[in-house]
Design a protein around this motif. Structure first.
Motif, short mmCIF file in Angstrom:
data_model
loop_
_atom_site.label_atom_id
_atom_site.label_comp_id
_atom_site.label_asym_id
_atom_site.label_seq_id
_atom_site.Cartn_x
_atom_site.Cartn_y
_atom_site.Cartn_z
N UNK A 226 0.84 -1.20 0.00
CA UNK A 226 0.00 0.00 0.00
C UNK A 226 0.88 1.25 0.00
N UNK A 227 1.92 1.28 0.88
CA UNK A 227 2.79 2.46 1.00
C UNK A 227 3.52 2.73 -0.33
N UNK A 228 4.06 1.68 -0.91
CA UNK A 228 4.81 1.83 -2.15
C UNK A 228 3.93 2.36 -3.28
N UNK A 229 2.73 1.79 -3.42
CA UNK A 229 1.84 2.21 -4.50
C UNK A 229 1.35 3.64 -4.31
N UNK A 230 1.01 4.01 -3.06
CA UNK A 230 0.56 5.37 -2.78
C UNK A 230 1.68 6.38 -3.07
N UNK A 231 2.90 6.05 -2.62
CA UNK A 231 4.03 6.96 -2.80
C UNK A 231 4.33 7.16 -4.29
N UNK A 232 4.34 6.09 -5.05
CA UNK A 232 4.62 6.18 -6.48
C UNK A 232 3.54 6.98 -7.21
N UNK A 233 2.28 6.72 -6.82
CA UNK A 233 1.17 7.45 -7.44
C UNK A 233 1.26 8.94 -7.12
N UNK A 234 1.64 9.26 -5.87
CA UNK A 234 1.74 10.66 -5.46
C UNK A 234 2.89 11.35 -6.23
N UNK A 235 4.02 10.67 -6.29
CA UNK A 235 5.17 11.25 -6.98
C UNK A 235 4.88 11.47 -8.45
N UNK A 236 4.15 10.52 -9.07
CA UNK A 236 3.85 10.66 -10.49
C UNK A 236 3.02 11.90 -10.78
N UNK A 237 2.23 12.33 -9.79
CA UNK A 237 1.39 13.51 -9.99
C UNK A 237 2.01 14.79 -9.45
N UNK A 238 2.75 14.70 -8.33
CA UNK A 238 3.18 15.91 -7.62
C UNK A 238 4.64 16.29 -7.84
N UNK A 239 5.51 15.41 -8.25
CA UNK A 239 6.91 15.76 -8.46
C UNK A 239 7.05 16.82 -9.55
N UNK A 240 8.20 17.45 -9.56
CA UNK A 240 8.46 18.45 -10.62
C UNK A 240 8.34 17.77 -11.98
N UNK A 241 7.67 18.45 -12.86
CA UNK A 241 7.34 17.90 -14.18
C UNK A 241 6.46 16.64 -14.06
N UNK A 242 5.68 16.59 -12.93
CA UNK A 242 4.77 15.45 -12.73
C UNK A 242 3.47 15.64 -13.52
N UNK A 243 2.66 14.68 -13.44
CA UNK A 243 1.42 14.68 -14.21
C UNK A 243 0.52 15.87 -13.92
N UNK A 244 0.47 16.29 -12.66
CA UNK A 244 -0.43 17.39 -12.30
C UNK A 244 0.02 18.70 -12.96
#
Length: 577
Positions: A226-244
């Motif tokens: 759960x932790x790994x999937x949540x963290x990866x999903x968050x990073x994919x959206x919120x990191x610099x040049x992320x999806x968001x």
């Protein structure tokens, strides 16, 4: 009705298949031809007592099979459904094989059944009457039920109301007996219940607790995933040049041209909404990541708690809710035992009131039965008069079923304890006096063979419409009568056949003349063995056979003329009916 009967290797019958029709079918033939053997075969088919002696000499087994056509609303279908027997298409096939060792194999519609079930089904389909048979109408214990059938329009609703009161009375009486049982046993019972209640209460269970714990255990056990999937999903959206960021950029570009036309405006709104939804999702992911933690101690506690619940479920119920319901139930029982004396008095008072209510309902049923018994007596005496027994008197003798002296939980009637039963307080017996001045006596005590035949036919004429049997067999019930009485019996049998299929073995030409179908049974020798055959008679063959029944061996033209007159008279009776 019995549509077809197949007999194989039974007594002197090698193999025989007979089809039967509605109405009155008579079976005639020389003495020893096999008429009564056929009735024996039918009797065994519907659950009669079997024996290896019925198996044809030299054969391993006798085989009997009967096809019954039954209306869809017949009670036999409810019985079959209750017993898991497929009974569709308004047909019933009964089969019985009797081995030369005496053992029987019984089937109903192809399913193996016990002899008792075959007998129970058979009694609903077919009623066999012989001159001295102890049949349903002649057995005293059946008379109350027959009377209730006769007056069902009044008696049935009153009896149902009584039975509801009786059931409540019996449940309360059972509770009282349980509470009044051996004091030492009650103490042991109290100890057990208190132990069980303490064990349940110590667990401090909450409704639905086990389901919540199982869900939490599943989450902790999958913490890393759960932790790994949540963290990866968050990073994919919120990191610099992320999806968001890219979705935000797309939204800004579309907003600049949104006023040019409606399609661009709608598209801009859709992307903008998607941006805000994704942004809200990232906030939820962050919150869940902050709250998520791996707690081995909590997991151990959950496993221990669920195991404790598992042990309780093995003893007290399959769910936490059932365990709590059981706790409430035994808590009530503990209270009853601890306050036994007061509960006993309360139950005694309640039982007294219920017994009085049930007795009042039973007395109402009794009055209705007596009213209908008078109507029944009047109708049966009319039937007896038609059978030239005009000096006979018929009645129903009633008696009350009293409880043994000293019974304490029974209601009182005229100062005596009354035994309440499922059908009330009555005992009933059909009684008759066949001659003026003779005392009334039970039907089973009628002495003369001719009187037995006429009394049975009179009673059967009334009850054939009230009973559910589809076929009735009369086996030489006309023995011991002649002349005008024989003609009256013939007409009475024909009347019964108007409501049910009737098969009748007879030696009376008057009865044979009334037949809708006449079957002639004969025997012959082949290869040193006796064979029995059955043949439907044409009109001319009926004349010859009735002539034989009138005159004996030699049938003259005068005898045939007499037979034709009998058939003509019978036809007149049928048409004027």
């Amino acid at each position: 009705m019995l549509a077809e009967l197949t007999i194989k290797n039974f007594a002197i019958i090698e193999e025989l298949t007979v089809s039967f029709e509605k109405g009155l079918t008579v079976l005639t033939g020389e003495t020893g031809a096999g008429k009564s053997i056929m009735i024996d075969a039918v009797s065994l088919l519907v659950g009669g007592r079997g024996s290896s002696e019925f198996v044809r000499y030299g054969e391993k087994k006798a085989e009997l099979e009967g096809l019954f056509l039954v209306p869809a609303d017949h009670p036999v279908f409810a019985l079959c459904e209750e017993q898991g027997i497929d009974a569709s298409d308004e047909m019933m096939i009964l089969r019985r094989d009797i081995n030369n060792s005496g053992k029987s194999i019984c089937r109903i519609n192809g399913k193996l059944v016990t002899i008792s079930l075959l007998r129970e089904v058979g009694r609903l389909l077919l009623d066999i009457h012989g001159q001295h048979d102890n049949q349903l109408l002649m057995e005293d214990e059946n008379h109350l039920h027959l009377l209730d059938q006769f007056g069902a329009e009044d008696i049935a609703p009153a009896l149902l109301q009584y039975q509801e009161a009786y059931d409540q009375y019996m449940k309360t009486a059972q509770k009282l007996r349980q509470l009044s049982e051996n004091e030492q046993e009650m103490v042991h019972r109290l100890d057990l219940l208190q132990f069980q209640l303490e064990e349940i209460e110590a667990a401090q269970l909450e409704p639905g607790e086990d389901e919540k714990l199982q869900e939490e255990r599943h989450q902790i056990s999958n913490y890393e995933k759960i932790y790994s999937s949540l963290q990866n999903a968050y990073n994919a959206l919120r990191n610099e040049q992320g999806g968001l960021d890219w979705v935000g950029m797309s939204s800004s570009e579309l907003e600049q041209v949104s006023e040019i036309n409606d399609d661009l405006k709608k598209l801009s709104e859709q992307v903008s909404n998607s941006y805000y939804l994704l942004e809200d999702s990232t906030f939820q992911m962050r919150s869940m990541l902050d709250q998520l933690e791996f707690d081995p101690a909590r997991l151990d506690f959950i496993e221990s708690r669920l195991n404790e619940m598992k042990q309780l479920k093995r003893k007290y119920g399959t769910t936490v809710e059932e365990i709590l319901e059981y706790a409430a139930k035994i808590e009530e029982e503990i209270d009853q035992i601890q306050n036994r004396d007061s509960h006993l008095q309360t139950l005694k008072n309640k039982l007294d009131a219920m017994s009085r209510d049930a007795l009042l309902e039973a007395l109402n049923v009794s009055e209705l039965r007596k009213k209908w018994a008078k109507k029944l007596a009047k109708q049966i005496q009319t039937e007896l008069k038609d059978l030239y027994m005009e000096k006979s008197s018929f009645d129903t003798a009633f008696s009350v079923r009293y409880a043994p002296f000293g019974s304490t939980d029974c209601p009182l009637l005229d100062g005596k304890p009354v035994q309440l039963g499922k059908n009330g307080i009555d005992q009933a017996q059909f009684v008759i006096s066949t001659n003026t001045g003779e005392p009334m006596k039970s039907l089973s005590k009628v002495a003369s063979g001719g009187e037995i035949s006429r009394v049975m036919l009179a009673v059967k004429s009334i009850f054939s419409a009230k009973q559910d049997v589809t076929s009735i067999i009369f086996d030489e019930v006309d023995t011991g009568v002649s002349g005008r009485v024989a003609q009256a019996i013939a007409e009475k049998i024909y009347k019964v056949a108007s409501g049910s299929q009737v098969l009748c073995i007879t030696h009376l030409p008057q009865v044979a003349a009334m037949a809708d179908t006449h079957l002639f049974i004969s025997k012959r020798s082949k290869a040193g063995r006796t064979l029995t055959s059955v043949k439907p008679l044409s009109h001319e063959e009926k004349v010859s056979e009735i002539g034989r029944m009138i005159a004996g061996v030699e049938v003259t033209e005068l005898t045939k003329q007499h037979a034709k007159e009998l058939l003509h008279q019978a036809n007149d009776v049928k048409t004027t009916g």
